[in-house]
Enzyme design. Sequence first.
Site: not given
Ligand code: G3P
Length: 220
Positions: A83
């Site tokens: 990533k």
């Molecule tokens: O892994 C990346 C993403 O899904 C993060 O989500 O909830 O931290 O915005 P969030």
Amino acid sequence: MKFFVDTADVNEIRSLVETGFVDGVTTNPTLVAQSGRRFEEVIGEICELVPGPVSAEVTATDTEGMLAEGRHLAKIASNVVIKVPLTVDGLKACRILTGEGTEVNVTLCFSAAQAILCAKAGATFVSPFLGRLDDVGETGMDLVHEIVDIYNNYPDFATQILAASIRSPLHVVEAARLGADIVTLPPKVFWQLYLHPLTEKGIASFLADWEKTGQKILEN
Ligand code: G3P
């Protein structure tokens, strides 16, 4: 549509795998920090539990550093996906790693223009962050819609749309309606997908009526 799980908690992943619905896993530095464990060790364990793609994020910000970290992480298991952030350096690293046969997930995508660059850089996955756009007063799902429309115009774009920063079952349903290839689900949202109060209510009333019959399906 594929379901990935967005966590670095191995115990959560183990329970979710038992449902038969887990096609892959995404992690990020925040999720690894929450696990309190060594990065490589956690990624190795997840890769053993889940045969599908497991995203491990680099933390270098320059192309050379990302390449060094990405090549190191890719050695953990054959299903590791690297990533990288959506920056000039990240997309340079994406193109090189992809050329070496390593799958790349470009993360932190917040615009359709950025998603076009990901496809042109040969990314395996692009991760538009829906919830974080909603958080700043934009409609995250509009971005998924735009990316789906644009990618449909160019059959040579092979990048899969991985809807991320998912906060609710509604996000999952809307992403599915639009044709996102994958959603990555925090465990809490995954378990919420099963729930409807009428399902619980229906089970309770069927069992109460069955009780009145005095029968058992299995007598012994
Ligand atoms: O892994 C990346 C993403 O899904 C993060 O989500 O909830 O931290 O915005 P969030």
